[in-house]
Design a protein around this motif. Structure first.
Motif, PDB file in Angstrom:
ATOM      1  N   MET A  62    -101.484  18.963  54.058  1.00 34.24           N
ATOM      2  CA  MET A  62    -102.626  19.522  54.774  1.00 34.24           C
ATOM      3  C   MET A  62    -102.340  19.565  56.269  1.00 34.24           C
ATOM      4  SD  MET A  62    -105.531  17.372  52.708  1.00 34.24           S
ATOM      5  CE  MET A  62    -104.493  15.914  52.703  1.00 34.24           C
ATOM      6  N   PHE A  63    -102.695  20.666  56.869  1.00 38.25           N
ATOM      7  CA  PHE A  63    -102.551  20.824  58.313  1.00 38.25           C
ATOM      8  C   PHE A  63    -103.873  21.287  58.875  1.00 38.25           C
ATOM      9  CE2 PHE A  63    -101.900  23.688  61.933  1.00 38.25           C
ATOM     10  CZ  PHE A  63    -101.316  22.806  62.827  1.00 38.25           C
ATOM     11  N   GLU A  64    -104.285  20.665  59.964  1.00 38.30           N
ATOM     12  CA  GLU A  64    -105.563  21.020  60.575  1.00 38.30           C
ATOM     13  C   GLU A  64    -105.438  20.934  62.091  1.00 38.30           C
ATOM     14  OE1 GLU A  64    -109.702  20.471  58.592  1.00 38.30           O
ATOM     15  OE2 GLU A  64    -109.110  18.610  59.554  1.00 38.30           O
ATOM     16  N   LEU A  65    -105.983  21.947  62.744  1.00 43.09           N
ATOM     17  CA  LEU A  65    -105.980  22.013  64.201  1.00 43.09           C
ATOM     18  C   LEU A  65    -107.406  22.198  64.668  1.00 43.09           C
ATOM     19  CD1 LEU A  65    -104.236  22.163  66.801  1.00 43.09           C
ATOM     20  CD2 LEU A  65    -104.185  24.651  66.474  1.00 43.09           C
ATOM     21  N   GLU A  66    -107.834  21.368  65.593  1.00 44.30           N
ATOM     22  CA  GLU A  66    -109.225  21.404  66.067  1.00 44.30           C
ATOM     23  C   GLU A  66    -109.243  21.534  67.580  1.00 44.30           C
ATOM     24  OE1 GLU A  66    -113.008  18.347  66.484  1.00 44.30           O
ATOM     25  OE2 GLU A  66    -111.585  18.088  64.833  1.00 44.30           O
ATOM     26  N   PHE A  67    -110.015  22.484  68.064  1.00 44.25           N
ATOM     27  CA  PHE A  67    -110.214  22.660  69.490  1.00 44.25           C
ATOM     28  C   PHE A  67    -111.532  21.991  69.865  1.00 44.25           C
ATOM     29  CE2 PHE A  67    -107.929  26.612  68.153  1.00 44.25           C
ATOM     30  CZ  PHE A  67    -106.700  26.252  68.683  1.00 44.25           C
ATOM     31  N   LYS A  68    -111.474  20.952  70.647  1.00 51.14           N
ATOM     32  CA  LYS A  68    -112.679  20.207  71.005  1.00 51.14           C
ATOM     33  C   LYS A  68    -113.649  21.099  71.776  1.00 51.14           C
ATOM     34  CE  LYS A  68    -110.649  15.592  71.397  1.00 51.14           C
ATOM     35  NZ  LYS A  68    -110.491  14.427  72.300  1.00 51.14           N
TER      36      LYS A  68
ATOM     37  N   TYR B 261    -113.279  25.355  61.865  1.00 53.16           N
ATOM     38  CA  TYR B 261    -111.832  25.218  61.950  1.00 53.16           C
ATOM     39  C   TYR B 261    -111.149  25.705  60.675  1.00 53.16           C
ATOM     40  CZ  TYR B 261    -113.402  22.188  65.657  1.00 53.16           C
ATOM     41  OH  TYR B 261    -114.041  21.686  66.756  1.00 53.16           O
ATOM     42  N   PRO B 262    -110.088  26.470  60.785  1.00 50.97           N
ATOM     43  CA  PRO B 262    -109.326  26.875  59.596  1.00 50.97           C
ATOM     44  C   PRO B 262    -108.596  25.670  59.010  1.00 50.97           C
ATOM     45  CG  PRO B 262    -108.202  27.574  61.593  1.00 50.97           C
ATOM     46  CD  PRO B 262    -109.532  27.028  62.028  1.00 50.97           C
ATOM     47  N   TYR B 263    -108.236  25.800  57.743  1.00 49.19           N
ATOM     48  CA  TYR B 263    -107.637  24.691  57.015  1.00 49.19           C
ATOM     49  C   TYR B 263    -106.505  25.223  56.141  1.00 49.19           C
ATOM     50  CZ  TYR B 263    -107.370  20.825  53.646  1.00 49.19           C
ATOM     51  OH  TYR B 263    -106.938  19.807  52.842  1.00 49.19           O
ATOM     52  N   PHE B 264    -105.346  24.539  56.193  1.00 52.52           N
ATOM     53  CA  PHE B 264    -104.182  24.912  55.407  1.00 52.52           C
ATOM     54  C   PHE B 264    -103.799  23.742  54.514  1.00 52.52           C
ATOM     55  CE2 PHE B 264    -104.050  27.069  59.465  1.00 52.52           C
ATOM     56  CZ  PHE B 264    -103.802  28.388  59.136  1.00 52.52           C
ATOM     57  N   GLU B 265    -103.354  24.082  53.285  1.00 54.10           N
ATOM     58  CA  GLU B 265    -102.987  23.013  52.360  1.00 54.10           C
ATOM     59  C   GLU B 265    -102.071  23.586  51.286  1.00 54.10           C
ATOM     60  OE1 GLU B 265    -105.187  19.638  49.586  1.00 54.10           O
ATOM     61  OE2 GLU B 265    -106.183  21.513  50.029  1.00 54.10           O
ATOM     62  N   HIS B 266    -101.307  22.702  50.652  1.00 54.56           N
ATOM     63  CA  HIS B 266    -100.483  23.096  49.519  1.00 54.56           C
ATOM     64  C   HIS B 266    -100.585  22.041  48.440  1.00 54.56           C
ATOM     65  CE1 HIS B 266     -96.817  23.240  47.016  1.00 54.56           C
ATOM     66  NE2 HIS B 266     -96.986  24.552  47.129  1.00 54.56           N
TER      67      HIS B 266
ATOM     68  N   ILE C  32    -111.194  29.367  55.785  1.00 60.03           N
ATOM     69  CA  ILE C  32    -111.793  29.411  57.118  1.00 60.03           C
ATOM     70  C   ILE C  32    -113.300  29.529  56.952  1.00 60.03           C
ATOM     71  CG2 ILE C  32    -111.313  31.887  57.273  1.00 60.03           C
ATOM     72  CD1 ILE C  32    -111.119  31.416  60.378  1.00 60.03           C
ATOM     73  N   PRO C  33    -114.037  28.461  57.188  1.00 63.33           N
ATOM     74  CA  PRO C  33    -115.486  28.476  56.966  1.00 63.33           C
ATOM     75  C   PRO C  33    -116.216  29.215  58.095  1.00 63.33           C
ATOM     76  CG  PRO C  33    -114.559  26.228  56.959  1.00 63.33           C
ATOM     77  CD  PRO C  33    -113.548  27.135  57.557  1.00 63.33           C
ATOM     78  N   TYR C  34    -117.353  29.788  57.721  1.00 60.65           N
ATOM     79  CA  TYR C  34    -118.257  30.369  58.711  1.00 60.65           C
ATOM     80  C   TYR C  34    -119.623  29.724  58.531  1.00 60.65           C
ATOM     81  CZ  TYR C  34    -120.439  33.650  61.912  1.00 60.65           C
ATOM     82  OH  TYR C  34    -121.096  34.185  62.985  1.00 60.65           O
ATOM     83  N   TYR C  35    -120.156  29.192  59.640  1.00 57.18           N
ATOM     84  CA  TYR C  35    -121.429  28.475  59.601  1.00 57.18           C
ATOM     85  C   TYR C  35    -122.555  29.381  60.086  1.00 57.18           C
ATOM     86  CZ  TYR C  35    -125.066  25.094  60.741  1.00 57.18           C
ATOM     87  OH  TYR C  35    -126.253  24.420  60.819  1.00 57.18           O
ATOM     88  N   PHE C  36    -123.671  29.417  59.300  1.00 59.68           N
ATOM     89  CA  PHE C  36    -124.843  30.205  59.658  1.00 59.68           C
ATOM     90  C   PHE C  36    -125.980  29.247  60.027  1.00 59.68           C
ATOM     91  CE2 PHE C  36    -122.378  32.793  56.761  1.00 59.68           C
ATOM     92  CZ  PHE C  36    -122.438  34.061  57.309  1.00 59.68           C
ATOM     93  N   ASN C  37    -126.321  29.206  61.292  1.00 55.59           N
ATOM     94  CA  ASN C  37    -127.471  28.412  61.734  1.00 55.59           C
ATOM     95  C   ASN C  37    -128.718  29.289  61.615  1.00 55.59           C
ATOM     96  OD1 ASN C  37    -128.982  26.306  62.852  1.00 55.59           O
ATOM     97  ND2 ASN C  37    -128.665  27.065  64.925  1.00 55.59           N
TER      98      ASN C  37
ATOM     99  N   SER D  58    -116.638  17.980  61.193  1.00 56.87           N
ATOM    100  CA  SER D  58    -115.378  17.302  60.952  1.00 56.87           C
ATOM    101  C   SER D  58    -114.557  18.085  59.945  1.00 56.87           C
ATOM    102  CB  SER D  58    -115.627  15.884  60.429  1.00 56.87           C
ATOM    103  OG  SER D  58    -116.291  15.923  59.188  1.00 56.87           O
ATOM    104  N   GLY D  59    -113.250  17.943  59.999  1.00 62.67           N
ATOM    105  CA  GLY D  59    -112.374  18.724  59.158  1.00 62.67           C
ATOM    106  C   GLY D  59    -112.207  18.145  57.765  1.00 62.67           C
ATOM    107  N   GLN D  60    -111.505  18.909  56.914  1.00 66.30           N
ATOM    108  CA  GLN D  60    -111.281  18.505  55.537  1.00 66.30           C
ATOM    109  C   GLN D  60    -110.430  17.246  55.463  1.00 66.30           C
ATOM    110  OE1 GLN D  60    -112.587  19.755  52.900  1.00 66.30           O
ATOM    111  NE2 GLN D  60    -111.338  18.999  51.195  1.00 66.30           N
ATOM    112  N   THR D  61    -109.403  17.138  56.297  1.00 64.88           N
ATOM    113  CA  THR D  61    -108.554  15.957  56.252  1.00 64.88           C
ATOM    114  C   THR D  61    -109.337  14.697  56.602  1.00 64.88           C
ATOM    115  OG1 THR D  61    -107.856  16.359  58.543  1.00 64.88           O
ATOM    116  CG2 THR D  61    -106.469  17.256  56.798  1.00 64.88           C
ATOM    117  N   ASP D  62    -110.260  14.783  57.547  1.00 67.34           N
ATOM    118  CA  ASP D  62    -111.078  13.622  57.894  1.00 67.34           C
ATOM    119  C   ASP D  62    -111.914  13.168  56.708  1.00 67.34           C
ATOM    120  OD1 ASP D  62    -110.189  13.165  60.401  1.00 67.34           O
ATOM    121  OD2 ASP D  62    -112.034  13.693  61.434  1.00 67.34           O
TER     122      ASP D  62
END
Length: 807
Positions: A780-786, A253-258, A268-273, A792-796
């Protein structure tokens, strides 16, 4: 057997053995529950685990209308299960082609097919199902106007009003055309995909082509557009998403903050399995005030070693801000970085190597890039490396420790001594029935610029016993402590806290000072029980009086250095401690008797619902051993001649699963002042709501109020809040306000945080002209598509640290 029955069995077997599009795999992954059921975080838990994706807010029974809840979910029974067929009419002109018409229904194990008309060729294994075709198996639902395929090749084609649903991931969509490439791979053309309710897609992926692979648990959309409420958000020629809860490579999930120190931030993280036992996450970041940063984390687990490496790197800091103190350097144009390496390696049986290294490019790093009070209030980064060994009766470690100052408002002289090298050996050997003989020991060399340096050997052998019965215990202990120092040359030029001026006497009168003394203690107590009732409930109440006697003769220790020792804050556990100092440089003298009593209320299940403790130490001789005052050498040492310690009172209760309360109170009868007071209460609000209130007071150090809450407005909306106020500083230390929305398939968080920079419990006043610990605000603003990721996101992560019980 009648020919008509043989005909029906042959046709149904052909249709169900490997139907187009919806063929399953024999190696199934664990299924995710449709309702997203979860365990509520227990009251009093310090940091709760992240909540899994919860689809309970989706439309009840939100499945394609032909779903049969009574159909078997076990696909492993297909090869041996019987096939049952229903149809209004079956005919075969040549015993090769079979034609079924009228309400065709076939069932085998977890597979069920409905169609108006079905044809099957027994020579080629081709089949053709037409008219309102509905198919269900353990993990899939599919409907189409027309499905054709070949059972031997596990291939097929569905056309006309194609609808599909993946029961494992709650994913569903539509397509103009669907192909089964083999038993585990499907392709949907001109398709949509979403985890929202069928027919109510808040968001969806619209793609020219979507490929799904049951083997990898991954879907790939080509020429894809992400839409919300029908409005395109972004386009990607290639978009990968998970089909289950297994770890999968892909964008998170992308993450915005000020923040005021770094400006607007986007990451915007990218996960490598990479493999089942190692993975990596790379997170490109952009700060409007400071430039581009790359951060990441690598985790690994092998048979004899496991660990992680995390880093943040900014090649060129573009921001010319005002430093907090003149001790800081201008970071504009500088490389900024932070890294942490944690590793544990099994060297040989019983021995392991543990590594924990944390370093920053400069002491301003956490202040500039931290976005929460927890980070910016960190003053020291700790690093260590140790070789650990252990057996049935012993343990040992060899290594070292260093610290780095990351508090920009203080000089680097606040860093503790480096302990390089350091070795410790402990043993505890039982003999006879009640007795133990043991020893704790430590040898360490201390290094610190502009301070006295040297090495220390501390030996602490002991003999103790543990006599006990069901309602009593008696634990005598006899110990002897020997401490030997070897100070480096030039020790005469230093005091306890650094160099001393000419003509000032040094406390260090010899290069090899030592200390030796016996330590005798006697711990004894009784346990009484009775049955009682409270608030209409039955309990077992205990009454546990306890006496602890401690004797340590006085030794003058003013000539010993202070390498890693200080006075510990008095608390309840110090009622029964043999020393009031941390480290080995000081050993208190004692002729003390502690008297304490505890009562508990246990319910019928043995759960402690109420606990209360009251106690005090009585001193029969003055407390002569003291730590010198900072910055004044050793002349300010004062003898504490008190008859008794603080009175300690504690009370905690949890009468039910809805609320818990705890409090601690320390009152000094000598100064007639309250030394410590804490009060914490936690109340659960509904299923996932929480309300916390706490008060913390320590004489001369802090007085704070803290209120935090997660308040559910509805099943979908909840408010988040946290407020910490310092009475001594007359200002807000931290304030958090936010709102969260959780629907069937989407989560949204908007959180604003206001916090003090450089805050470590007390806001100090700096000289005029210096910028003191100020404040900063992060939004901080975070949007998650289930169903599109499991991280889990940064705000959590921040809210779990700030709000007790947040989940």
């Amino acid at each position: 057997m009648p020919p008509r029955r043989l005909l029906a069995i042959a046709a149904s077997a052909a249709l169900l053995s490997s139907p187009a599009i919806y063929a399953g795999t024999g190696n199934k992954k664990p299924k995710a529950t449709l309702d997203g059921s979860e365990v509520v975080c227990p009251l009093g838990t310090f940091i709760c685990a992240p909540r899994p994706d919860n689809f309970a807010l989706c439309r009840p029974n939100g499945l394609l209308e032909f779903y049969d809840p009574f159909l078997s979910k076990d696909s492993s029974l297909r090869n041996t299960a019987k096939t049952f067929v229903w149809a209004d009419h079956v005919e075969s002109p040549d015993q090769t082609l079979y034609h079924l018409t009228g309400h065709v229904k076939t069932v085998r194990a977890d597979q069920e097919l409905h169609a108006d008309i079905a044809d099957y060729n027994s020579d080629t294994s081709d089949y053709d199902a037409r008219g309102n075709v509905h198919y269900q198996e353990a993990e899939h639902l599919l409907s189409a106007d027309h499905i054709t395929g070949n059972t031997n090749n596990s291939t097929g084609l569905a056309t006309g009003n194609v609808r599909f649903q993946m029961l494992d991931s709650h994913g569903n969509g539509t397509a103009v055309r669907a192909e089964q490439l083999d038993a585990n791979r499907n392709r949907y053309s001109v398709a949509t995909y979403s985890t929202c309710d069928i027919g109510r897609h808040i968001w969806e992926i619209r793609a020219k082509k979507i490929d799904t692979d049951e083997n990898t648990g991954r879907g790939v959309a080509h020429s894809a557009t992400m839409n919300m409420f029908g409005v395109p958000m972004f386009y990607s020629p290639y978009m990968s998403f998970p089909l289950n809860n297994d770890r999968q490579s892909g964008l998170l999930y992308p993450y915005f903050e000020h923040t005021g120190e770094a400006g607007y931030q986007f990451r915007i993280p990218y996960y490598f399995n990479l493999a089942p036992n190692y993975d990596a996450t790379l997170t490109p970041r952009y700060y409007t005030l400071r430039g581009s940063m790359l951060s990441g984390e690598v985790r690994y687990m092998f048979p004899k070693t496991s660990g992680s490496f995390a880093f943040e790197y900014l090649p060129n800091d573009q921001y010319n801000d005002q430093r907090i103190t003149p001790t800081s350097f201008d970071t504009q144009g500088s490389q900024r970085y932070l890294y942490k390496f944690v590793n544990s390696t099994s060297v040989w049986p019983g021995w392991s190597l543990g590594t924990n290294i944390s370093r920053a490019s400069d002491q301003n790093y956490l202040h500039d890039f931290g976005d929460d009070l927890f980070t910016v209030s960190t003053t020291l980064l700790y690093s260590s490396m140790y070789l650990y060994g252990a057996g049935n009766w012993w343990s040992a470690q060899v290594g070292g420790d260093i610290w780095q100052n990351v508090e920009p408002s203080v000089p680097n002289s606040v860093e503790p001594y480096r302990r390089l090298p350091r070795a410790a050996f402990n043993m505890d050997i039982p003999f006879w029935r009640w007795y133990d003989v043991g020893m704790t020991s430590e040898a360490v060399a201390f290094h610190k610029p502009d301070s006295v340096e040297g090495s220390r050997l501390d030996l602490y052998p002991y003999v103790d016993a543990d006599f006990q019965g069901a309602a009593w215990f008696f634990r005598p202990k006899l110990a002897y402590r020997y401490t030997q120092y070897s100070l480096d040359s030039g020790y005469q030029g230093y005091g306890f806290y650094g160099p001393i001026s000419a003509g000032t006497p040094s406390p260090y009168t010899e290069s090899n000072p030592s200390r030796s003394l016996p330590i005798v203690s006697l711990d004894q107590g009784l346990i009484f029980e009775r049955s009682t009732s409270l608030f209409g409930s039955n309990y077992t109440q205990t009454l546990e009086p306890r006496l602890y006697y401690l004797y340590v003769p006085y030794r003058n220790q003013n000539n010993l250095p202070l390498f890693d020792t200080n006075t510990m804050d008095f608390d309840d556990w110090m009622l029964f401690a043999p020393n009031q100092f941390s480290g080995s440089d000081r050993q208190m003298n004692a002729n003390n008797l502690t008297a304490a009593v505890t009562t508990r209320f246990l319910d019928d299940g043995g759960v402690e619902r109420i606990s209360a403790t009251f106690g005090q130490i009585r001193y029969f001789t003055p407390q002569k051993v003291q730590v010198p005052c900072s910055g004044t050498g050793y002349s300010c040492t004062a003898i504490t001649n008190w008859a008794g310690s603080d009175y300690v009172a504690e009370l905690s209760s949890q009468l039910n699963d809805q609320w818990t309360m705890s409090t601690e109170y320390l009152w000094n009868p000598n100064t007639r002042k309250t030394e410590l007071g804490t009060f914490t209460v936690q109340r659960r609000l509904g299923f996932d709501g929480i309300l916390n209130f706490s008060y913390r007071f320590r004489e001369g150090l802090l007085e704070q109020y803290d209120v935090s809450a997660v308040y559910p407005l509805t099943a979908r909306w909840r408010l988040i809040g946290d407020w910490t106020y310092s009475v001594m500083d007359k200002r807000t230390v931290e304030a958090v306000a936010g709102v969260q929305y959780e629907g069937c398939c989407v989560k949204m968080s908007v959180v604003a945080r206001h916090y003090v920079n450089g805050y470590d419990g007390v806001i100090t006043t700096l000289p005029a002209g210096q910028i003191g610990p100020g404040s900063d605000t992060a939004v901080m603003f975070e949007l998650e598509f289930k169903g599109m990721g499991a991280l889990s996101g940064q705000t959590d992560n921040i809210l779990r640290r700030d709000i007790l019980g947040y989940q």
